[in-house]
Scaffold this motif. Structure first.
Motif, PDB file in Angstrom:
ATOM      1  N   PRO A  10       0.792  -1.232   0.000  1.00 51.13           N
ATOM      2  CA  PRO A  10       0.000   0.000   0.000  1.00 51.13           C
ATOM      3  C   PRO A  10       0.826   1.284   0.000  1.00 51.13           C
ATOM      4  N   TYR A  11       2.141   1.189  -0.141  1.00 47.78           N
ATOM      5  CA  TYR A  11       2.977   2.390  -0.072  1.00 47.78           C
ATOM      6  C   TYR A  11       3.685   2.651  -1.399  1.00 47.78           C
ATOM      7  N   VAL A  34      -2.015  17.459  -0.608  1.00 47.32           N
ATOM      8  CA  VAL A  34      -1.947  16.030  -0.312  1.00 47.32           C
ATOM      9  C   VAL A  34      -0.901  15.824   0.786  1.00 47.32           C
ATOM     10  N   VAL A  35      -1.264  15.037   1.792  1.00 42.60           N
ATOM     11  CA  VAL A  35      -0.353  14.746   2.896  1.00 42.60           C
ATOM     12  C   VAL A  35       0.407  13.458   2.579  1.00 42.60           C
ATOM     13  N   CYS A  36       1.701  13.479   2.820  1.00 39.15           N
ATOM     14  CA  CYS A  36       2.559  12.310   2.670  1.00 39.15           C
ATOM     15  C   CYS A  36       3.492  12.277   3.873  1.00 39.15           C
ATOM     16  N   THR A  37       4.489  11.420   3.848  1.00 36.91           N
ATOM     17  CA  THR A  37       5.433  11.308   4.957  1.00 36.91           C
ATOM     18  C   THR A  37       6.846  11.549   4.446  1.00 36.91           C
ATOM     19  N   PHE A  55      -3.719   3.541   1.913  1.00 40.09           N
ATOM     20  CA  PHE A  55      -4.744   3.185   2.897  1.00 40.09           C
ATOM     21  C   PHE A  55      -5.772   4.303   2.893  1.00 40.09           C
ATOM     22  N   GLY A  56      -6.997   3.964   2.784  1.00 39.61           N
ATOM     23  CA  GLY A  56      -8.063   4.965   2.760  1.00 39.61           C
ATOM     24  C   GLY A  56      -9.075   4.616   1.690  1.00 39.61           C
ATOM     25  N   GLN A  57     -10.038   5.493   1.540  1.00 39.78           N
ATOM     26  CA  GLN A  57     -11.080   5.259   0.544  1.00 39.78           C
ATOM     27  C   GLN A  57     -10.520   5.445  -0.861  1.00 39.78           C
ATOM     28  N   ARG A  58     -10.879   4.522  -1.737  1.00 41.32           N
ATOM     29  CA  ARG A  58     -10.345   4.520  -3.095  1.00 41.32           C
ATOM     30  C   ARG A  58     -10.544   5.854  -3.811  1.00 41.32           C
ATOM     31  N   VAL A  61      -8.017   8.406  -2.644  1.00 43.83           N
ATOM     32  CA  VAL A  61      -6.675   8.121  -3.153  1.00 43.83           C
ATOM     33  C   VAL A  61      -6.581   8.529  -4.619  1.00 43.83           C
ATOM     34  N   GLU A  62      -7.606   8.216  -5.410  1.00 46.72           N
ATOM     35  CA  GLU A  62      -7.614   8.605  -6.824  1.00 46.72           C
ATOM     36  C   GLU A  62      -7.607  10.119  -6.982  1.00 46.72           C
TER      37      GLU A  62
END
Length: 72
Positions: A10-11, A34-37, A55-58, A61-62
């Motif tokens: 998922p990453y 958009v938040v990332c790490t 991870f999250g609702q499709r 993410v799209e």
């Protein structure tokens, strides 16, 4: 920008060799909303990378992927 991962995981790791990972994080947050790490949070070899999670609702993410494609 080179990307790694995502297949059977998922990453997604994105490599920004010309930037510090915190600078890449900031750019994605400001330009794409958009938040990332920042990769450096995973150790010194993560410098220059940011990590995205699917991870999250499709549909969310799209939408994030579209923002990144349109703004970076």
């Amino acid at each position: 920008i080179a990307t790694y991962g995502g297949e059977n995981a998922p990453y997604i790791w994105a490599h920004f060799p010309e930037k510090k990972s915190w600078d890449a994080f900031e750019e994605v947050l400001e330009k794409c909303n958009v938040v990332c790490t920042p990769g450096v949070g995973f150790g010194p070899t993560g410098e220059g990378f940011i990590r995205f999670s699917a991870f999250g609702q499709r549909e969310k993410v799209e939408k994030a992927v579209e923002r990144i494609k349109n703004n970076l």
